[in-house]
Enzyme design. Structure first.
Site, short mmCIF file in Angstrom:
data_model
loop_
_atom_site.label_atom_id
_atom_site.label_comp_id
_atom_site.label_asym_id
_atom_site.label_seq_id
_atom_site.Cartn_x
_atom_site.Cartn_y
_atom_site.Cartn_z
N HIS A 2 21.84 16.19 16.31
CA HIS A 2 22.92 15.37 16.90
C HIS A 2 22.49 14.66 18.18
O HIS A 2 21.64 15.15 18.93
CB HIS A 2 24.12 16.28 17.21
CG HIS A 2 23.79 17.33 18.23
ND1 HIS A 2 23.93 17.13 19.59
CD2 HIS A 2 23.27 18.57 18.09
CE1 HIS A 2 23.54 18.21 20.23
NE2 HIS A 2 23.12 19.11 19.35
N GLY A 5 3.05 0.94 7.69
CA GLY A 5 3.17 2.16 8.48
C GLY A 5 2.82 1.99 9.95
O GLY A 5 3.41 2.64 10.81
N HIS A 36 7.86 6.00 14.47
CA HIS A 36 7.59 6.67 13.19
C HIS A 36 7.77 8.18 13.40
O HIS A 36 7.04 8.79 14.17
CB HIS A 36 6.15 6.36 12.74
CG HIS A 36 5.80 6.98 11.42
ND1 HIS A 36 4.60 6.76 10.81
CD2 HIS A 36 6.47 7.83 10.59
CE1 HIS A 36 4.55 7.42 9.66
NE2 HIS A 36 5.68 8.09 9.52
N ILE A 63 3.08 14.64 11.75
CA ILE A 63 3.62 15.48 10.67
C ILE A 63 3.84 16.94 11.12
O ILE A 63 2.98 17.54 11.76
CB ILE A 63 2.69 15.39 9.45
CG1 ILE A 63 3.30 16.05 8.23
CG2 ILE A 63 1.30 15.94 9.73
CD1 ILE A 63 2.61 15.64 6.92
N ASP A 122 1.63 -9.22 0.04
CA ASP A 122 0.56 -8.44 0.66
C ASP A 122 -0.61 -9.37 0.95
O ASP A 122 -0.94 -10.24 0.14
CB ASP A 122 0.12 -7.30 -0.27
CG ASP A 122 -0.67 -6.24 0.47
OD1 ASP A 122 -0.13 -5.14 0.68
OD2 ASP A 122 -1.82 -6.53 0.87
N ASP A 123 -1.24 -9.14 2.11
CA ASP A 123 -2.33 -10.04 2.52
C ASP A 123 -3.65 -9.73 1.82
O ASP A 123 -4.61 -10.48 1.97
CB ASP A 123 -2.49 -10.00 4.05
CG ASP A 123 -1.29 -10.64 4.73
OD1 ASP A 123 -0.52 -11.34 4.03
OD2 ASP A 123 -1.10 -10.44 5.94
N SER A 164 0.84 -1.21 0.00
CA SER A 164 0.00 0.00 0.00
C SER A 164 0.87 1.26 0.00
O SER A 164 2.03 1.19 -0.37
CB SER A 164 -0.95 -0.04 1.19
OG SER A 164 -1.77 -1.17 1.08
N GLY A 165 0.32 2.37 0.47
CA GLY A 165 1.00 3.67 0.35
C GLY A 165 2.43 3.66 0.87
O GLY A 165 3.37 4.01 0.14
N HIS A 166 2.61 3.24 2.13
CA HIS A 166 3.96 3.27 2.70
C HIS A 166 4.87 2.28 1.98
O HIS A 166 6.03 2.60 1.67
CB HIS A 166 3.87 2.96 4.20
CG HIS A 166 5.22 2.90 4.85
ND1 HIS A 166 6.07 3.98 4.90
CD2 HIS A 166 5.88 1.87 5.46
CE1 HIS A 166 7.19 3.63 5.51
NE2 HIS A 166 7.10 2.36 5.85
C1 LIG Z 1 -3.36 13.50 17.39
C2 LIG Z 1 -4.26 12.63 16.55
C3 LIG Z 1 -3.65 11.24 16.43
C4 LIG Z 1 -5.59 12.57 17.28
O1 LIG Z 1 -6.51 11.83 16.55
P1 LIG Z 1 -7.89 11.41 17.27
O2 LIG Z 1 -7.58 10.58 18.48
O3 LIG Z 1 -8.73 10.81 16.20
O4 LIG Z 1 -8.45 12.77 17.83
P2 LIG Z 1 -9.66 13.69 17.29
O5 LIG Z 1 -9.51 13.98 15.84
O6 LIG Z 1 -10.93 13.07 17.77
O7 LIG Z 1 -9.42 15.05 18.08
C5 LIG Z 1 -9.59 15.17 19.48
C6 LIG Z 1 -9.39 16.64 19.84
O8 LIG Z 1 -8.00 16.96 19.68
C7 LIG Z 1 -7.85 18.01 18.71
N1 LIG Z 1 -6.70 17.69 17.88
C8 LIG Z 1 -6.49 16.54 17.18
N2 LIG Z 1 -5.30 16.58 16.57
C9 LIG Z 1 -4.77 17.77 16.88
C10 LIG Z 1 -3.54 18.39 16.53
N3 LIG Z 1 -2.65 17.78 15.76
N4 LIG Z 1 -3.27 19.60 17.06
C11 LIG Z 1 -4.17 20.24 17.85
N5 LIG Z 1 -5.35 19.70 18.21
C12 LIG Z 1 -5.64 18.48 17.72
C13 LIG Z 1 -9.14 18.00 17.89
O9 LIG Z 1 -9.39 19.25 17.33
C14 LIG Z 1 -10.15 17.61 18.95
O10 LIG Z 1 -10.43 18.74 19.75
P3 LIG Z 1 -11.93 19.01 20.31
O11 LIG Z 1 -12.20 17.85 21.24
O12 LIG Z 1 -11.78 20.32 21.00
O13 LIG Z 1 -12.81 19.03 19.12
C15 LIG Z 1 -4.44 13.18 15.10
O14 LIG Z 1 -5.29 14.30 15.09
C16 LIG Z 1 -3.13 13.59 14.47
O15 LIG Z 1 -2.64 14.73 14.60
N6 LIG Z 1 -2.49 12.64 13.76
C17 LIG Z 1 -1.22 12.79 13.13
C18 LIG Z 1 -1.34 12.49 11.64
C19 LIG Z 1 0.00 12.47 10.96
O16 LIG Z 1 1.00 12.95 11.44
N7 LIG Z 1 0.04 11.84 9.80
C20 LIG Z 1 1.29 11.65 9.09
C21 LIG Z 1 1.27 10.32 8.38
S1 LIG Z 1 2.74 10.01 7.54
#
Ligand SMILES: CC(C)(COP(=O)(O)OP(=O)(O)OC[C@H]1O[C@@H](n2cnc3c(N)ncnc32)[C@H](O)[C@@H]1OP(=O)(O)O)[C@@H](O)C(=O)NCCC(=O)NCCS
Length: 205
Positions: A135, A68, A144, A165, A34-35, A11-13
């Site tokens: 460093h 991932g 990750h 991210i 892949d499964d 998949s993507g990753h």
């Molecule tokens: C942190 C994270 C995992 C939370 O996901 P979740 O458990 O589904 O949480 P929710 O989306 O239900 O959000 C819960 C609360 O946190 C807040 N929130 C979620 N992510 C946030 C972030 N990055 N920064 C600030 N607030 C955030 C939401 O706005 C929500 O606030 P509210 O209750 O006031 O409405 C997700 O939002 C996130 O940032 N994931 C990272 C994605 C990433 O880096 N992808 C790269 C792939 S290579």
């Protein structure tokens, strides 16, 4: 080292992993396991079976887990390791790696990453596109580090943590294992309890 590489996960990753492996020009043949039976090819490379078929290729192929999810990657990596598979490090040719950097097997370092000197990165990690790791960092196993993350000097990231991210981590900060740091967050103090942390500076949710 074998002249064939099998990537588990198409998949993507897994596709990005395959792209890096192709650019490294170390393997004559690269294919996937892949499964999902419906995926027959990916990136123009053949899917030749499922993860259950891995054992029949152990003597002729190197292996890499292109999954991932940290837990899943750990599970597959450890079972391959136990079976005696050769699991290389994959480094995109356009990553910059400093002196005395130690990188464990099964870790992928993507395009545009900069890892500065004297940093240790354990096995099974993803150092995603354009991240910078300064460093004397210690990134433990199956972490990750997402695209565009910046880690200052002497940061420790505990096993299976996922740094979202565009996040930034200040120097000398320790993040414990199994933490999720949300996208665009800033960590300025140690995180000592596993959990989900978001915001600037981070708070636990
Ligand atoms: C942190 C994270 C995992 C939370 O996901 P979740 O458990 O589904 O949480 P929710 O989306 O239900 O959000 C819960 C609360 O946190 C807040 N929130 C979620 N992510 C946030 C972030 N990055 N920064 C600030 N607030 C955030 C939401 O706005 C929500 O606030 P509210 O209750 O006031 O409405 C997700 O939002 C996130 O940032 N994931 C990272 C994605 C990433 O880096 N992808 C790269 C792939 S290579």
């Amino acid at each position: 080292m074998n002249n064939k590489l099998l990537i588990i996960g198409a998949s993507g990753h897994g596709k990005v992993v395959a792209d890096i492996a192709l650019r490294m020009k170390k393997w004559q043949t690269i294919a996937f396991l892949d499964d999902d039976h419906s995926i027959k090819s990916s990136m123009g490379l053949e899917v030749i079976g499922t993860s259950n078929d891995a054992s029949s290729y152990l003597n002729e192929c190197d292996f890499f887990v292109g999954v991932g999810n940290n837990e899943t990657r750990q599970r597959i990596h450890e079972s391959l390791n136990k079976a005696g598979a050769n699991i290389p490090v994959l480094i995109h040719p356009h990553a910059i790696i400093g002196s005395q950097v130690d990188i464990g097997g099964g870790t992928v370092v993507m395009a545009g990453v900069i890892i500065n000197c004297c940093t240790k990165i354990s096995k099974g990690c993803i150092i995603n596109t354009g991240a910078t790791i300064d460093h004397d960092n210690y990134i433990r196993e199956y972490v990750h580090i997402s695209p565009g993350v910046n880690l200052a000097g002497s940061v420790v990231v505990g096993g299976k943590s996922w740094i979202g991210i565009g996040s930034s981590i200040s120097n000398n900060v320790n993040i414990t294992s199994e933490c999720q740091v949300g996208a665009g967050s800033v960590v300025v103090k140690d995180i000592t309890e596993p959990g989900v942390y978001v915001g600037v500076p981070v708070r636990r949710i």
